[in-house]
Design a protein around this motif. Sequence first.
Motif, PDB file in Angstrom:
ATOM      1  N   ALA A  56       0.829  -1.211   0.000  1.00 18.12           N
ATOM      2  CA  ALA A  56       0.000   0.000   0.000  1.00 18.12           C
ATOM      3  C   ALA A  56       0.861   1.257   0.000  1.00 18.12           C
ATOM      4  CB  ALA A  56      -0.934  -0.006   1.208  1.00 18.12           C
ATOM      5  N   LEU A  57       1.907   1.255   0.809  1.00 16.22           N
ATOM      6  CA  LEU A  57       2.773   2.430   0.900  1.00 16.22           C
ATOM      7  C   LEU A  57       3.455   2.709  -0.430  1.00 16.22           C
ATOM      8  CD1 LEU A  57       4.152   4.653   2.526  1.00 16.22           C
ATOM      9  CD2 LEU A  57       5.843   2.963   3.283  1.00 16.22           C
ATOM     10  N   LEU A  58       4.029   1.686  -1.046  1.00 13.56           N
ATOM     11  CA  LEU A  58       4.774   1.879  -2.287  1.00 13.56           C
ATOM     12  C   LEU A  58       3.868   2.238  -3.454  1.00 13.56           C
ATOM     13  CD1 LEU A  58       7.318  -1.042  -1.864  1.00 13.56           C
ATOM     14  CD2 LEU A  58       7.914   1.382  -2.064  1.00 13.56           C
ATOM     15  N   VAL A  59       2.737   1.550  -3.581  1.00 16.49           N
ATOM     16  CA  VAL A  59       1.834   1.826  -4.704  1.00 16.49           C
ATOM     17  C   VAL A  59       1.207   3.204  -4.549  1.00 16.49           C
ATOM     18  CG1 VAL A  59      -0.289   1.115  -5.861  1.00 16.49           C
ATOM     19  CG2 VAL A  59       1.384  -0.607  -5.163  1.00 16.49           C
ATOM     20  N   ALA A  60       0.779   3.544  -3.329  1.00 13.84           N
ATOM     21  CA  ALA A  60       0.164   4.857  -3.108  1.00 13.84           C
ATOM     22  C   ALA A  60       1.159   5.982  -3.385  1.00 13.84           C
ATOM     23  CB  ALA A  60      -0.362   4.957  -1.676  1.00 13.84           C
ATOM     24  N   ALA A  61       2.402   5.800  -2.952  1.00 15.58           N
ATOM     25  CA  ALA A  61       3.412   6.834  -3.173  1.00 15.58           C
ATOM     26  C   ALA A  61       3.706   7.008  -4.658  1.00 15.58           C
ATOM     27  CB  ALA A  61       4.695   6.476  -2.414  1.00 15.58           C
ATOM     28  N   THR A  62       3.789   5.897  -5.379  1.00 13.49           N
ATOM     29  CA  THR A  62       4.093   5.967  -6.808  1.00 13.49           C
ATOM     30  C   THR A  62       2.938   6.578  -7.588  1.00 13.49           C
ATOM     31  OG1 THR A  62       5.450   3.978  -6.551  1.00 13.49           O
ATOM     32  CG2 THR A  62       4.879   4.633  -8.788  1.00 13.49           C
ATOM     33  N   ALA A  63       1.724   6.108  -7.315  1.00 11.07           N
ATOM     34  CA  ALA A  63       0.561   6.679  -7.993  1.00 11.07           C
ATOM     35  C   ALA A  63       0.392   8.150  -7.624  1.00 11.07           C
ATOM     36  CB  ALA A  63      -0.690   5.889  -7.634  1.00 11.07           C
ATOM     37  N   GLY A  64       0.682   8.490  -6.363  1.00 10.44           N
ATOM     38  CA  GLY A  64       0.592   9.889  -5.950  1.00 10.44           C
ATOM     39  C   GLY A  64       1.580  10.761  -6.685  1.00 10.44           C
ATOM     40  N   LEU A  65       2.791  10.258  -6.875  1.00 12.91           N
ATOM     41  CA  LEU A  65       3.784  10.998  -7.661  1.00 12.91           C
ATOM     42  C   LEU A  65       3.273  11.217  -9.086  1.00 12.91           C
ATOM     43  CD1 LEU A  65       6.666  12.169  -7.862  1.00 12.91           C
ATOM     44  CD2 LEU A  65       7.443   9.882  -8.518  1.00 12.91           C
ATOM     45  N   GLY A  66       2.642  10.190  -9.643  1.00 15.63           N
ATOM     46  CA  GLY A  66       2.071  10.328 -10.982  1.00 15.63           C
ATOM     47  C   GLY A  66       0.952  11.344 -11.027  1.00 15.63           C
ATOM     48  N   ALA A  67       0.151  11.390  -9.962  1.00 13.77           N
ATOM     49  CA  ALA A  67      -0.947  12.354  -9.913  1.00 13.77           C
ATOM     50  C   ALA A  67      -0.427  13.781  -9.853  1.00 13.77           C
ATOM     51  CB  ALA A  67      -1.833  12.058  -8.702  1.00 13.77           C
ATOM     52  N   VAL A  68       0.642  14.003  -9.086  1.00  8.42           N
ATOM     53  CA  VAL A  68       1.242  15.339  -9.015  1.00  8.42           C
ATOM     54  C   VAL A  68       1.802  15.739 -10.377  1.00  8.42           C
ATOM     55  CG1 VAL A  68       3.129  16.676  -8.013  1.00  8.42           C
ATOM     56  CG2 VAL A  68       1.742  15.182  -6.554  1.00  8.42           C
ATOM     57  N   ALA A  69       2.500  14.802 -11.021  1.00  5.03           N
ATOM     58  CA  ALA A  69       3.057  15.088 -12.341  1.00  5.03           C
ATOM     59  C   ALA A  69       1.953  15.397 -13.352  1.00  5.03           C
ATOM     60  CB  ALA A  69       3.895  13.906 -12.821  1.00  5.03           C
ATOM     61  N   GLU A  70       0.871  14.639 -13.285  1.00  6.96           N
ATOM     62  CA  GLU A  70      -0.243  14.852 -14.213  1.00  6.96           C
ATOM     63  C   GLU A  70      -0.889  16.217 -13.988  1.00  6.96           C
ATOM     64  OE1 GLU A  70      -3.789  12.702 -16.420  1.00  6.96           O
ATOM     65  OE2 GLU A  70      -1.668  12.236 -16.324  1.00  6.96           O
ATOM     66  N   ARG A  71      -1.137  16.543 -12.744  1.00  7.19           N
ATOM     67  CA  ARG A  71      -1.794  17.812 -12.427  1.00  7.19           C
ATOM     68  C   ARG A  71      -0.926  18.999 -12.849  1.00  7.19           C
ATOM     69  NH1 ARG A  71      -1.983  17.223  -7.351  1.00  7.19           N
ATOM     70  NH2 ARG A  71      -3.792  15.850  -7.408  1.00  7.19           N
ATOM     71  N   THR A  72       0.362  18.888 -12.594  1.00  2.60           N
ATOM     72  CA  THR A  72       1.283  19.969 -12.955  1.00  2.60           C
ATOM     73  C   THR A  72       1.395  20.112 -14.473  1.00  2.60           C
ATOM     74  OG1 THR A  72       2.560  19.564 -10.939  1.00  2.60           O
ATOM     75  CG2 THR A  72       3.619  20.850 -12.680  1.00  2.60           C
ATOM     76  N   VAL A  78       2.670  -1.969  -9.020  1.00  2.00           N
ATOM     77  CA  VAL A  78       1.999  -3.223  -8.651  1.00  2.00           C
ATOM     78  C   VAL A  78       2.677  -4.421  -9.310  1.00  2.00           C
ATOM     79  CG1 VAL A  78      -0.148  -4.534  -8.934  1.00  2.00           C
ATOM     80  CG2 VAL A  78      -0.235  -2.143  -8.215  1.00  2.00           C
ATOM     81  N   ASN A  79       2.931  -4.327 -10.598  1.00  2.11           N
ATOM     82  CA  ASN A  79       3.507  -5.447 -11.337  1.00  2.11           C
ATOM     83  C   ASN A  79       4.943  -5.729 -10.897  1.00  2.11           C
ATOM     84  OD1 ASN A  79       4.807  -6.335 -14.391  1.00  2.11           O
ATOM     85  ND2 ASN A  79       3.005  -7.400 -13.624  1.00  2.11           N
ATOM     86  N   THR A  80       5.704  -4.690 -10.632  1.00  2.00           N
ATOM     87  CA  THR A  80       7.085  -4.874 -10.183  1.00  2.00           C
ATOM     88  C   THR A  80       7.134  -5.511  -8.806  1.00  2.00           C
ATOM     89  OG1 THR A  80       7.786  -2.943 -11.467  1.00  2.00           O
ATOM     90  CG2 THR A  80       9.274  -3.698  -9.724  1.00  2.00           C
ATOM     91  N   LEU A  81       6.252  -5.098  -7.916  1.00  2.00           N
ATOM     92  CA  LEU A  81       6.221  -5.673  -6.576  1.00  2.00           C
ATOM     93  C   LEU A  81       5.806  -7.137  -6.614  1.00  2.00           C
ATOM     94  CD1 LEU A  81       4.709  -2.632  -4.697  1.00  2.00           C
ATOM     95  CD2 LEU A  81       6.982  -3.614  -4.329  1.00  2.00           C
ATOM     96  N   ASP A  82       4.900  -7.487  -7.508  1.00  2.00           N
ATOM     97  CA  ASP A  82       4.539  -8.900  -7.652  1.00  2.00           C
ATOM     98  C   ASP A  82       5.753  -9.721  -8.077  1.00  2.00           C
ATOM     99  OD1 ASP A  82       2.696 -11.206  -7.995  1.00  2.00           O
ATOM    100  OD2 ASP A  82       3.193 -10.941 -10.104  1.00  2.00           O
ATOM    101  N   ALA A  83       6.550  -9.183  -9.010  1.00  2.00           N
ATOM    102  CA  ALA A  83       7.750  -9.892  -9.455  1.00  2.00           C
ATOM    103  C   ALA A  83       8.774 -10.006  -8.341  1.00  2.00           C
ATOM    104  CB  ALA A  83       8.355  -9.172 -10.658  1.00  2.00           C
ATOM    105  N   MET A  84       8.774  -9.057  -7.421  1.00  2.00           N
ATOM    106  CA  MET A  84       9.770  -9.056  -6.351  1.00  2.00           C
ATOM    107  C   MET A  84       9.366  -9.934  -5.171  1.00  2.00           C
ATOM    108  SD  MET A  84      10.871  -5.027  -6.292  1.00  2.00           S
ATOM    109  CE  MET A  84      12.178  -5.296  -5.078  1.00  2.00           C
TER     110      MET A  84
END
Length: 312
Positions: free
Chosen positions: A53-69, A170-176
């Motif tokens: 949850a921490l890793l996916v939320a942080a990554t998606a959140g970074l994407g949301a900031v980039a998208e909004r900007t 999500v996909n990378t964490l599944d592989a890990m």
Amino acid sequence: MSRPLGLALGWALDQAVGDPGRWHPVAGFGSVATALEQRTYAARRADGVAHIALLVAATAGLGAVAERTARRSDVVHTLVTAAATWAVLGGRSLTREAATIDDQLRRGDLDAARVQVRNLVGRDTTRLDGDEVARACIESLAENTSDAVVAPLLWGGLLGVPGLLGYRAVNTLDAMVGHRNDRYREFGWAAARLDDGANWVPARVAAATALAGAGSRERALRGWAAIRRDAPAHPSPNGGVVEAAFAGVLGVRLGGSNAYDGLVEDRGTLGDGPVASVQDIAPATRLARRVGAGSLAVAVIWSVRGRPRRRR
């Protein structure tokens, strides 16, 4: 129209140059995830849920900031979407690996092919014969085209940059950590289940585009029959669908028993043609490219239809 244009540009860039040789963002994410695991790991599902949850939320959140900007300018938004798309796709690298294995097998260098195919699969390859290496390559082409091309494009079409980055996390964490061994059976449970859910629709879109790109009605019907008959026997709810579609369209037999960390797993039999061999790698690669192009078209349509209408 900046999102669909960015998706198309990112896909074209991946097809042209593939993954960056150094400083790959996904590799950087993996390093962060590994470091975090040293603090979050425990052989309990709850700890695995928190880690994911921490890793996916942080990554998606970074994407949301980039998208909004980036939305302040259509040009910037297109370029940011293209960069994110290129970073998360793996289509060109996948087909390059397949071409290398194809060449090694045709030259009779089985030892090199056994080593090379480890870049694509997690099974033990040390005792595989030529046909088994070819089968491993084709199965990876099918499943990884869905995971590394179709799914990120569809999530990007639906949610933009947050969808692209969040899905890749999500996909990378599944592989890990999404393994069934002693260390990750509980801790990696959430990663495996989340990846299954994130890929459920993309896997079926991948199978459908494989049938659409079969080249003939007979091959498409053969692929559909393999999906209905053989996919349920596969241990993966998504991989079996895509691999069965490829097996049917190509007219070959995939699946069987694979060894993982000393344990043998029956993957079911997919397709009813002859056993896959080196001569089937090139047709499988061409089919994978058609599936990728078809999924881009679907993602573009999704992004256009889902675009909010401006108020008049």
